[in-house]
Motif scaffolding. Sequence first.
Motif, short mmCIF file in Angstrom:
data_model
loop_
_atom_site.label_atom_id
_atom_site.label_comp_id
_atom_site.label_asym_id
_atom_site.label_seq_id
_atom_site.Cartn_x
_atom_site.Cartn_y
_atom_site.Cartn_z
N ASP A 1 0.83 -1.21 0.00
CA ASP A 1 0.00 0.00 0.00
C ASP A 1 0.86 1.25 0.00
OD1 ASP A 1 -2.16 -1.61 -0.01
OD2 ASP A 1 -2.77 -1.21 2.06
N ARG B 1 1.70 6.53 -6.87
CA ARG B 1 0.55 7.36 -7.28
C ARG B 1 0.84 8.84 -7.04
NH1 ARG B 1 -3.46 3.17 -4.72
NH2 ARG B 1 -3.84 1.86 -6.54
N ASP C 1 -2.71 5.65 -15.25
CA ASP C 1 -4.17 5.77 -15.20
C ASP C 1 -4.78 4.98 -16.36
OD1 ASP C 1 -6.76 6.48 -14.72
OD2 ASP C 1 -6.53 8.58 -15.37
N ASP D 1 -6.70 0.95 -17.60
CA ASP D 1 -7.34 -0.29 -17.17
C ASP D 1 -6.36 -1.46 -17.24
OD1 ASP D 1 -9.79 0.65 -16.43
OD2 ASP D 1 -10.63 0.50 -18.45
N SER E 1 -3.17 0.82 -11.04
CA SER E 1 -3.86 2.00 -11.58
C SER E 1 -4.03 3.00 -10.44
CB SER E 1 -5.22 1.60 -12.14
OG SER E 1 -6.07 1.22 -11.07
N LEU E 2 -4.85 4.00 -10.66
CA LEU E 2 -5.09 4.98 -9.59
C LEU E 2 -5.92 4.40 -8.46
CD1 LEU E 2 -5.75 8.26 -11.60
CD2 LEU E 2 -3.60 7.11 -11.02
N THR E 3 -6.56 3.26 -8.73
CA THR E 3 -7.47 2.71 -7.72
C THR E 3 -7.16 1.30 -7.27
OG1 THR E 3 -8.96 2.05 -9.50
CG2 THR E 3 -9.42 4.16 -8.41
N GLU E 4 -6.40 0.53 -8.08
CA GLU E 4 -6.18 -0.88 -7.69
C GLU E 4 -4.88 -1.44 -8.24
OE1 GLU E 4 -9.35 -3.23 -9.28
OE2 GLU E 4 -9.17 -2.32 -11.26
#
Length: 131
Positions: free
Chosen positions: A5, A12, A79, A81, A107-110
């Motif tokens: 994390d 990020r 950023d 998929d 990515s930005l989320t996962e």
Amino acid sequence: MGGSDALVAAARAVRERAAADYSGFKVGAALETADGAIITGCNVENATYGLTVCAERVAVFKAISEGHRRFTRIAVVADTDAPTPPCGACRQILWEFGGDLEVILASLTEIKATLRMKDLLPLPFDRRLLK
Ligand code: THU
């Protein structure tokens, strides 16, 4: 050590500093040292295009210049998929200084994929062949 994390979060965050005016494709990389430090890099583009340096190599060169020589993992963030894997030039540099690093693509989320350098660069040319 902060775990995946913290490493991904650092990638990020540094991605926001990318100098990607030509491609618009911002990339962040965060390299973890054996003693738990995190060294970051973003892509730095140039009007000549060809002098662009990828985020991964910026991170490696910063780390080497700051005295780090042993690495465990690198996180790469874009950023997209699909996962954004290191380009061929970056694979060669990562192998030279990091060997069989764990490579986390996010990515930005996962997190999209977790790989090893030996799978990204099979049959490498390296110092063992310089005999
Ligand atoms: N790029 C990186 O920084 N790392 C990668 O893993 C793939 C590509 C950069 C280079 C260029 O600035 C932009 O992304 C488009 O290729």
